[in-house]
Design a protein around this motif. Sequence first.
Motif, PDB file in Angstrom:
ATOM      1  N   ALA A 148       0.831  -1.202   0.000  1.00  0.00           N
ATOM      2  CA  ALA A 148       0.000   0.000   0.000  1.00  0.00           C
ATOM      3  C   ALA A 148       0.867   1.254   0.000  1.00  0.00           C
ATOM      4  N   TYR A 149       1.935   1.217   0.776  1.00  0.00           N
ATOM      5  CA  TYR A 149       2.852   2.366   0.854  1.00  0.00           C
ATOM      6  C   TYR A 149       3.437   2.671  -0.526  1.00  0.00           C
ATOM      7  N   GLY A 155       1.108   7.258  -6.529  1.00  0.00           N
ATOM      8  CA  GLY A 155      -0.099   8.041  -6.761  1.00  0.00           C
ATOM      9  C   GLY A 155      -1.324   7.216  -7.102  1.00  0.00           C
ATOM     10  N   GLU A 156      -1.292   5.928  -6.797  1.00  0.00           N
ATOM     11  CA  GLU A 156      -2.400   5.039  -7.158  1.00  0.00           C
ATOM     12  C   GLU A 156      -3.513   5.030  -6.121  1.00  0.00           C
ATOM     13  N   ILE A 157      -3.190   5.298  -4.867  1.00  0.00           N
ATOM     14  CA  ILE A 157      -4.194   5.316  -3.797  1.00  0.00           C
ATOM     15  C   ILE A 157      -3.940   6.516  -2.893  1.00  0.00           C
ATOM     16  N   GLY A 158      -4.972   6.908  -2.152  1.00  0.00           N
ATOM     17  CA  GLY A 158      -4.818   8.018  -1.225  1.00  0.00           C
ATOM     18  C   GLY A 158      -4.880   7.591   0.228  1.00  0.00           C
ATOM     19  N   GLY A 159      -5.174   6.312   0.445  1.00  0.00           N
ATOM     20  CA  GLY A 159      -5.284   5.823   1.814  1.00  0.00           C
ATOM     21  C   GLY A 159      -5.313   4.312   1.841  1.00  0.00           C
ATOM     22  N   THR A 160      -5.221   3.777   3.039  1.00  0.00           N
ATOM     23  CA  THR A 160      -5.278   2.328   3.222  1.00  0.00           C
ATOM     24  C   THR A 160      -6.150   2.047   4.439  1.00  0.00           C
ATOM     25  N   GLU A 183      -5.586   7.141   6.812  1.00  0.00           N
ATOM     26  CA  GLU A 183      -5.093   8.115   5.843  1.00  0.00           C
ATOM     27  C   GLU A 183      -3.584   7.966   5.668  1.00  0.00           C
ATOM     28  N   MET A 184      -3.112   8.144   4.454  1.00  0.00           N
ATOM     29  CA  MET A 184      -1.675   8.115   4.192  1.00  0.00           C
ATOM     30  C   MET A 184      -1.173   9.542   4.066  1.00  0.00           C
ATOM     31  N   VAL A 185       0.059   9.756   4.511  1.00  0.00           N
ATOM     32  CA  VAL A 185       0.616  11.095   4.649  1.00  0.00           C
ATOM     33  C   VAL A 185       1.828  11.242   3.738  1.00  0.00           C
ATOM     34  N   ALA A 186       1.837  12.272   2.923  1.00  0.00           N
ATOM     35  CA  ALA A 186       2.967  12.516   2.031  1.00  0.00           C
ATOM     36  C   ALA A 186       4.234  12.746   2.845  1.00  0.00           C
ATOM     37  N   GLY A 187       5.331  12.118   2.427  1.00  0.00           N
ATOM     38  CA  GLY A 187       6.612  12.279   3.103  1.00  0.00           C
ATOM     39  C   GLY A 187       6.816  11.358   4.287  1.00  0.00           C
TER      40      GLY A 187
END
Length: 226
Positions: A148-149, A155-160, A183-187
């Motif tokens: 998922a990461y 850029g395929e998903i915005g969260g897991t 939610e996934m966080v940029a960086g």
Amino acid sequence: MATSTPSTPASPRLLVLISGNGSNLQALISATTSTPPTLPAHIIHVISNKKAAFGLTRAANANIPTTYHNLVPYKKQHADIASARQAYDAELVRLILEQKPDMVVCAGWMHIFSEAALQPLVEAGVGIINLHPALPGQFDGADAIERAYKAFQRGEIGGTGIMIHWVICEVDRGEPIVVREVEMVAGEELAELEERIHRVEHVEIVNGTRMALKRLMREREAAGRT
């Protein structure tokens, strides 16, 4: 004249399967031993397929009996992997049913249940649930968090997320009991995402087990099996 006191129903019996650190096992232990228990059940046994799994130490510290059950000896005894798996699964089922659990909780158990292993549990009325660190239909199988990461980086998903689900033969495709998005966080580093997901798991493994037990007990009562 003496009066009889209604008997108190015994707490549901849980058997937990692990392969590693056992932090979700610890969440279950804490929930069943708190005062009052947030999970009204009794962990009767822990089985690990990894000898060095720290979850075995967690169980021992809580005075919970354990069993180590690994596939390697079966590979040495049989000419092909299919025969080894069949023998391994048969013994796993025997070990489980010997403990007479009401439910089996796979809490970081890295071994796929075959139909031959599941069917005797179904026939015995034993529920079996699993924790999977991904949303339904996404990243089935191993290394779900890392996959998922990487998908987020592309850029395929915005969260897991995570789910607790009933176990069927199709890996991680059983009916969900609890689903929680994360939610996934940029960086963010992979280790940081893993830590955040584990914190959610520790809460929801308890909630999912509680909900699954309630459903199992309702179904047993309806079927006259209590």
